[in-house]
Design a protein around this motif. Structure first.
Motif, PDB file in Angstrom:
ATOM      1  N   GLN A 134      -4.327  18.620   8.833  1.00  0.00           N
ATOM      2  CA  GLN A 134      -3.102  17.826   8.846  1.00  0.00           C
ATOM      3  C   GLN A 134      -2.265  18.161   7.617  1.00  0.00           C
ATOM      4  O   GLN A 134      -2.793  18.513   6.566  1.00  0.00           O
ATOM      5  CB  GLN A 134      -3.442  16.338   8.816  1.00  0.00           C
ATOM      6  N   HIS A 135      -0.961  18.035   7.784  1.00  0.00           N
ATOM      7  CA  HIS A 135      -0.038  18.204   6.668  1.00  0.00           C
ATOM      8  C   HIS A 135       0.541  16.833   6.355  1.00  0.00           C
ATOM      9  O   HIS A 135       1.079  16.169   7.239  1.00  0.00           O
ATOM     10  CB  HIS A 135       1.089  19.168   7.056  1.00  0.00           C
ATOM     11  N   PHE A 136       0.438  16.432   5.107  1.00  0.00           N
ATOM     12  CA  PHE A 136       0.852  15.090   4.702  1.00  0.00           C
ATOM     13  C   PHE A 136       2.184  15.100   3.979  1.00  0.00           C
ATOM     14  O   PHE A 136       2.508  16.047   3.246  1.00  0.00           O
ATOM     15  CB  PHE A 136      -0.189  14.478   3.760  1.00  0.00           C
ATOM     16  N   GLY A 137       2.928  14.008   4.156  1.00  0.00           N
ATOM     17  CA  GLY A 137       4.060  13.737   3.302  1.00  0.00           C
ATOM     18  C   GLY A 137       3.587  13.089   2.001  1.00  0.00           C
ATOM     19  O   GLY A 137       2.392  12.835   1.820  1.00  0.00           O
ATOM     20  N   ASP A 138       4.532  12.821   1.103  1.00  0.00           N
ATOM     21  CA  ASP A 138       4.164  12.226  -0.188  1.00  0.00           C
ATOM     22  C   ASP A 138       4.056  10.705  -0.128  1.00  0.00           C
ATOM     23  O   ASP A 138       3.703  10.068  -1.118  1.00  0.00           O
ATOM     24  CB  ASP A 138       5.188  12.627  -1.253  1.00  0.00           C
ATOM     25  N   GLY A 139       4.372  10.139   1.009  1.00  0.00           N
ATOM     26  CA  GLY A 139       4.138   8.709   1.195  1.00  0.00           C
ATOM     27  C   GLY A 139       5.301   7.815   0.801  1.00  0.00           C
ATOM     28  O   GLY A 139       6.222   8.230   0.088  1.00  0.00           O
ATOM     29  N   THR A 140       5.253   6.595   1.287  1.00  0.00           N
ATOM     30  CA  THR A 140       6.159   5.521   0.874  1.00  0.00           C
ATOM     31  C   THR A 140       5.313   4.450   0.208  1.00  0.00           C
ATOM     32  O   THR A 140       4.362   3.938   0.816  1.00  0.00           O
ATOM     33  CB  THR A 140       6.904   4.907   2.068  1.00  0.00           C
ATOM     34  N   ARG A 141       5.655   4.138  -1.033  1.00  0.00           N
ATOM     35  CA  ARG A 141       4.943   3.064  -1.742  1.00  0.00           C
ATOM     36  C   ARG A 141       5.620   1.742  -1.385  1.00  0.00           C
ATOM     37  O   ARG A 141       6.772   1.519  -1.727  1.00  0.00           O
ATOM     38  CB  ARG A 141       5.024   3.305  -3.257  1.00  0.00           C
ATOM     39  N   LEU A 142       4.912   0.904  -0.661  1.00  0.00           N
ATOM     40  CA  LEU A 142       5.463  -0.351  -0.145  1.00  0.00           C
ATOM     41  C   LEU A 142       4.908  -1.533  -0.914  1.00  0.00           C
ATOM     42  O   LEU A 142       3.689  -1.644  -1.087  1.00  0.00           O
ATOM     43  CB  LEU A 142       5.109  -0.504   1.335  1.00  0.00           C
ATOM     44  N   SER A 143       5.804  -2.399  -1.374  1.00  0.00           N
ATOM     45  CA  SER A 143       5.400  -3.621  -2.075  1.00  0.00           C
ATOM     46  C   SER A 143       5.988  -4.819  -1.342  1.00  0.00           C
ATOM     47  O   SER A 143       7.206  -4.854  -1.101  1.00  0.00           O
ATOM     48  CB  SER A 143       5.894  -3.621  -3.517  1.00  0.00           C
ATOM     49  N   ALA A 173       0.862  -1.193   0.000  1.00  0.00           N
ATOM     50  CA  ALA A 173       0.000   0.000   0.000  1.00  0.00           C
ATOM     51  C   ALA A 173       0.893   1.236   0.000  1.00  0.00           C
ATOM     52  O   ALA A 173       2.117   1.143   0.055  1.00  0.00           O
ATOM     53  CB  ALA A 173      -0.917   0.022   1.230  1.00  0.00           C
ATOM     54  N   LEU A 174       0.252   2.384  -0.038  1.00  0.00           N
ATOM     55  CA  LEU A 174       0.946   3.656   0.167  1.00  0.00           C
ATOM     56  C   LEU A 174       0.827   4.003   1.650  1.00  0.00           C
ATOM     57  O   LEU A 174      -0.281   4.014   2.188  1.00  0.00           O
ATOM     58  CB  LEU A 174       0.298   4.747  -0.686  1.00  0.00           C
ATOM     59  N   TYR A 175       1.955   4.264   2.287  1.00  0.00           N
ATOM     60  CA  TYR A 175       1.939   4.622   3.711  1.00  0.00           C
ATOM     61  C   TYR A 175       2.235   6.112   3.832  1.00  0.00           C
ATOM     62  O   TYR A 175       3.284   6.603   3.411  1.00  0.00           O
ATOM     63  CB  TYR A 175       2.946   3.767   4.496  1.00  0.00           C
ATOM     64  N   LEU A 176       1.265   6.805   4.398  1.00  0.00           N
ATOM     65  CA  LEU A 176       1.338   8.262   4.502  1.00  0.00           C
ATOM     66  C   LEU A 176       1.592   8.670   5.945  1.00  0.00           C
ATOM     67  O   LEU A 176       0.984   8.144   6.870  1.00  0.00           O
ATOM     68  CB  LEU A 176       0.019   8.892   4.043  1.00  0.00           C
ATOM     69  N   CYS A 177       2.471   9.633   6.085  1.00  0.00           N
ATOM     70  CA  CYS A 177       2.707  10.265   7.381  1.00  0.00           C
ATOM     71  C   CYS A 177       2.083  11.652   7.341  1.00  0.00           C
ATOM     72  O   CYS A 177       2.038  12.307   6.290  1.00  0.00           O
ATOM     73  CB  CYS A 177       4.212  10.371   7.632  1.00  0.00           C
ATOM     74  N   ALA A 178       1.565  12.100   8.466  1.00  0.00           N
ATOM     75  CA  ALA A 178       0.983  13.446   8.551  1.00  0.00           C
ATOM     76  C   ALA A 178       1.314  14.044   9.903  1.00  0.00           C
ATOM     77  O   ALA A 178       1.601  13.322  10.868  1.00  0.00           O
ATOM     78  CB  ALA A 178      -0.524  13.404   8.343  1.00  0.00           C
ATOM     79  N   SER A 179       1.256  15.358   9.966  1.00  0.00           N
ATOM     80  CA  SER A 179       1.437  16.032  11.253  1.00  0.00           C
ATOM     81  C   SER A 179       0.395  17.133  11.391  1.00  0.00           C
ATOM     82  O   SER A 179      -0.185  17.594  10.404  1.00  0.00           O
ATOM     83  CB  SER A 179       2.847  16.615  11.383  1.00  0.00           C
TER      84      SER A 179
END
Lengths: 113, 112
Positions: A102-111, A87-93
């Motif tokens: 919230q402010h989001f990062g661009d995510g990590t695409r995990l396979s 999935a795409l894992y998103l971090c926000a603050s």
């Protein structure tokens, strides 16, 4: 440019690997979040840290382990993941509790192979 | 059970016209509503918000309307531009706390 930085942008790992996702913000925000997003679905909340303490765990399996070493950093440790965890894992603050976006990062695409 | 619903998966609009994106919610405890925009390969970006004490909030080309009795909000974009083509997420937060619940998103296409 996003003010929340996530690394790596892409990650491919086997089911027996151990890896970590990293998130960093320097806006002085006191709440940090991990979300999981599958294709064509909304972001699903996983964890919330408030003032560096875990305040919400949305019944996430223990193969996902969050860590907040300081107010600027948030990690997500991964171990023994399953293919459905891809999935795409998103971090926000967020600055504080209450009526704030919230402010989001661009995510990590995990396979997961 | 979806507490925030965006029933239109996609919307296509001509450049210069109005885009109206709709969102319904079920939880009466929600008192803060947000719209986020998401381009491919990027995280969601905050667009505009409204608290439950208001029924309208405007920021440039973007206006959000809130109808509490109907538990409905909408985002109006006027005039629409090709750069507005993205996925738009409606989100809602309850009183206090840190949780935000997202809708499934509406993909907007603005044709030149």
């Amino acid at each position: 440019d996003t003010e929340v930085t996530q690394t790596p942008k892409h990650l491919v790992m086997g089911m027996t690997n151990k890896k970590s996702l990293k998130c960093e913000q320097h806006m002085g925000h006191r709440a940090m979040y991990w979300y999981k997003q599958k294709a064509k679905k909304p972001p699903e909340l996983m964890f919330v840290y408030s003032y560096e303490k875990l305040s919400i765990n949305e019944s996430v399996p223990s193969r996902f382990s969050p860590e907040c070493p300081n107010s600027s950093l948030l990690n997500l440790h991964l171990h023994a993941l399953q293919p459905e965890d891809s999935a795409l894992y998103l971090c926000a603050s967020k600055a504080r509790e209450g009526l704030e976006p919230q402010h989001f990062g661009d995510g990590t695409r995990l396979s997961i192979l | 059970d979806q507490q925030v619903k965006q029933n239109s998966p996609s919307l296509s609009v001509q450049e210069g016209r109005i885009s109206i994106l709709n969102c319904d919610y079920t939880n009466s405890m929600f008192d803060y509503f947000l719209w986020y925009k998401k381009y491919p390969a990027e995280g969601p970006t905050f667009l505009i918000s409204i608290s439950s004490i208001k029924d309208k909030n405007e920021d440039g080309r973007f206006t959000v309307f809130l109808n509490k009795s109907a538990k409905h909000l909408s985002l109006h974009i006027v005039p629409s531009q090709p750069g507005d083509s993205a996925v738009y997420f409606c989100a809602a937060s309850p009183t206090g706390g840190f949780k935000t619940i997202f809708g499934a998103g509406t993909r907007l296409f603005v044709k030149a």
